[in-house]
Write a protein that holds these residues in place. Sequence first.
Motif, PDB file in Angstrom:
ATOM      1  N   ASN A 256      20.399 -18.328  28.081  1.00  0.00           N
ATOM      2  CA  ASN A 256      21.318 -17.610  27.188  1.00  0.00           C
ATOM      3  C   ASN A 256      22.777 -17.766  27.630  1.00  0.00           C
ATOM      4  OD1 ASN A 256      18.931 -16.844  26.123  1.00  0.00           O
ATOM      5  ND2 ASN A 256      19.192 -14.647  26.459  1.00  0.00           N
TER       6      ASN A 256
ATOM      7  N   PRO B 281       8.730 -14.354  23.655  1.00  0.00           N
ATOM      8  CA  PRO B 281       8.426 -15.610  24.351  1.00  0.00           C
ATOM      9  C   PRO B 281       7.409 -15.442  25.480  1.00  0.00           C
ATOM     10  CG  PRO B 281      10.696 -14.896  24.813  1.00  0.00           C
ATOM     11  CD  PRO B 281      10.125 -13.948  23.808  1.00  0.00           C
TER      12      PRO B 281
ATOM     13  N   ALA C  21      19.157 -22.269  19.412  1.00  0.00           N
ATOM     14  CA  ALA C  21      17.818 -21.891  19.889  1.00  0.00           C
ATOM     15  C   ALA C  21      17.364 -22.880  20.971  1.00  0.00           C
ATOM     16  CB  ALA C  21      16.839 -21.882  18.724  1.00  0.00           C
ATOM     17  N   TRP C  22      17.580 -24.153  20.710  1.00  0.00           N
ATOM     18  CA  TRP C  22      17.180 -25.200  21.667  1.00  0.00           C
ATOM     19  C   TRP C  22      17.946 -25.048  22.977  1.00  0.00           C
ATOM     20  CZ3 TRP C  22      20.411 -29.391  23.225  1.00  0.00           C
ATOM     21  CH2 TRP C  22      19.767 -30.365  23.981  1.00  0.00           C
TER      22      TRP C  22
ATOM     23  N   GLN D   4      10.842 -22.618  18.411  1.00  0.00           N
ATOM     24  CA  GLN D   4       9.623 -22.482  17.594  1.00  0.00           C
ATOM     25  C   GLN D   4       9.688 -21.239  16.704  1.00  0.00           C
ATOM     26  OE1 GLN D   4       6.888 -22.635  20.976  1.00  0.00           O
ATOM     27  NE2 GLN D   4       5.966 -24.494  20.141  1.00  0.00           N
ATOM     28  N   TYR D   5      10.272 -20.163  17.242  1.00  0.00           N
ATOM     29  CA  TYR D   5      10.299 -18.916  16.473  1.00  0.00           C
ATOM     30  C   TYR D   5      11.346 -18.933  15.348  1.00  0.00           C
ATOM     31  CZ  TYR D   5      10.948 -14.040  15.216  1.00  0.00           C
ATOM     32  OH  TYR D   5      11.082 -12.886  14.501  1.00  0.00           O
TER      33      TYR D   5
ATOM     34  N   THR E 283       8.793 -20.544  21.952  1.00  0.00           N
ATOM     35  CA  THR E 283      10.181 -20.730  22.370  1.00  0.00           C
ATOM     36  C   THR E 283      11.083 -20.244  21.229  1.00  0.00           C
ATOM     37  OG1 THR E 283      10.275 -22.909  21.381  1.00  0.00           O
ATOM     38  CG2 THR E 283       9.577 -22.813  23.694  1.00  0.00           C
ATOM     39  N   ASN E 284      12.369 -20.114  21.525  1.00  0.00           N
ATOM     40  CA  ASN E 284      13.313 -19.737  20.458  1.00  0.00           C
ATOM     41  C   ASN E 284      13.301 -20.770  19.343  1.00  0.00           C
ATOM     42  OD1 ASN E 284      14.768 -17.243  21.328  1.00  0.00           O
ATOM     43  ND2 ASN E 284      15.141 -18.504  23.143  1.00  0.00           N
TER      44      ASN E 284
ATOM     45  N   PRO F 187      18.858 -12.939  22.243  1.00  0.00           N
ATOM     46  CA  PRO F 187      17.787 -13.283  21.295  1.00  0.00           C
ATOM     47  C   PRO F 187      17.948 -12.539  19.967  1.00  0.00           C
ATOM     48  CG  PRO F 187      16.888 -12.707  23.457  1.00  0.00           C
ATOM     49  CD  PRO F 187      18.338 -12.407  23.507  1.00  0.00           C
TER      50      PRO F 187
ATOM     51  N   ASP G 199      16.624 -22.222  25.026  1.00  0.00           N
ATOM     52  CA  ASP G 199      15.359 -22.607  25.681  1.00  0.00           C
ATOM     53  C   ASP G 199      15.595 -23.535  26.864  1.00  0.00           C
ATOM     54  OD1 ASP G 199      13.869 -21.195  23.813  1.00  0.00           O
ATOM     55  OD2 ASP G 199      13.633 -22.922  22.490  1.00  0.00           O
ATOM     56  N   THR G 200      16.625 -24.371  26.773  1.00  0.00           N
ATOM     57  CA  THR G 200      16.777 -25.410  27.795  1.00  0.00           C
ATOM     58  C   THR G 200      17.794 -25.057  28.882  1.00  0.00           C
ATOM     59  OG1 THR G 200      18.289 -26.523  26.270  1.00  0.00           O
ATOM     60  CG2 THR G 200      16.030 -27.366  26.364  1.00  0.00           C
TER      61      THR G 200
END
Length: 408
Positions: free
Chosen positions: A331, A66, A323-324, A78-79, A75-76, A261, A327-328
């Motif tokens: 973890n 990232p 994942a979202w 996107q990946y 971002t997670n 991740p 990112d927001t």
Amino acid sequence: MDFGFDARTEELREKLLAFMDEHVYPAEAVADEQRAALDSPWRTPPVVAELKAAARERGLWNLFLPDAEHGAGLTNLQYAPLAEITGRSPQLAPTATNCAAPDTGNMEVLAQFGSAEQRERWLKPLLAGEIRSAFAMTEPEVASSDATNIETRIRREGDEYVITGRKWYISGAMNPDCAVFIVMGKTDPDGDDIRRQQSMVLVPRDTPGVEVRRAMTVYGYEDHWHGGHAEVLFHDVRVPAANLIGEEGGGFAIAQARLGPGRIHHCMRLIGMAERAIELMCRRANTRTAFGRPLAAQGVVQQWIADARVSVEQLRLLVLKTAWLMDTVGNRGAHTEIQAIKIAVPREVVGILDRAVQLHGAGGVSQDFPLAELWAGARTLQLADGPDEVHQRSLARRELKRFAPAQA
Ligand SMILES: Cc1cc2nc3c(=O)[nH]c(=O)nc-3n(C[C@H](O)[C@H](O)[C@H](O)COP(=O)(O)OP(=O)(O)OC[C@H]3O[C@@H](n4cnc5c(N)ncnc54)[C@H](O)[C@@H]3O)c2cc1C
């Protein structure tokens, strides 16, 4: 709620799908042939260097990282769909795009916690795909799902650390390209805080006292696409004190940061494996006839295929939501969901692969289809990065706490 991919993800997905069709799938048989002619089955077949060059040229490189300074800056969320695509050919695609474990986790550790000198010496060649690396935590003598049990000693002596211990199932270590180990051990075994006893140090493979003793198999497979899994002994191995990652006592926290991740990447690749299994099931069922009709006409086969599709759709939504959240809310905020996917995805995907094996008859357990090896790989993810039961225990305890009776 928008379930579509954004423009950057869509563009990378299209590029990656084309790369898989044009380069990766055709290279699978080539890699197997080349490997058979090498002096070690864990050595990287030459076709992988060609795949890496093609991936790099197309901008399909370090997609997992990232950090935009060192990686693709995705971002997670996107990946995740990109990792799914590479999971369809787990033996080649993650390495071809420099997105293979355990290097990915190790690069994240170095980018996040490494000193400038450590980044220059190790992160740079890892990001360039010039070397590989391994992460050495698990030990045969102790239940290593509880990292506080780790017994390897890391003693400070003057300007050096001296490492003594025995590790096993160290992924990637059989590959001669694996140039460095991140080793977890105890610098303060008697410290009061059991989560501050551990530290991590960088150990170059060629340091005197490092012994890569033997390859550990996975259900009998050499698992060469991961660079194998080795038993590694550290006989009073001396490294400069500057090889410590972060601070003394920080090893446990770094291990926790490394795993978040990594778990989502594994889960997305597993979904890619399940998609490949569904495709193979459908192709086989449509073209094989038993008792006068295609296997596809059997109700039980239709049920397997339908159930597999339902599972994959559920799992993908849960992984993308996780994942979202990562990112927001970070973890830590996504803790429950990270554990949920780590429990649900390998378990379900093992079931899908098992039915795909069954549908293929003897071919399913053979070397002529990827299913048996995919099954073994997926099954190990019910152990690696924390066994299911450890995640279930921790998740359940958090749920129970929410409804615990108030203390008097
Ligand atoms: C293919 C593969 C690759 C791996 N790669 C690496 C690597 O690169 N580096 C590395 O350091 N390690 C690696 N590992 C090791 C992996 O991380 C460990 O196997 C895992 O953490 C479990 O530790 P253990 O094997 O010591 O099992 P143990 O800790 O002995 O646990 C055994 C079993 O006990 C049960 N159990 C444990 N705790 C609980 C609990 N709290 N509640 C209920 N049941 C429980 C579970 O069923 C568990 O499976 C790899 C393993 C495999 C199979």
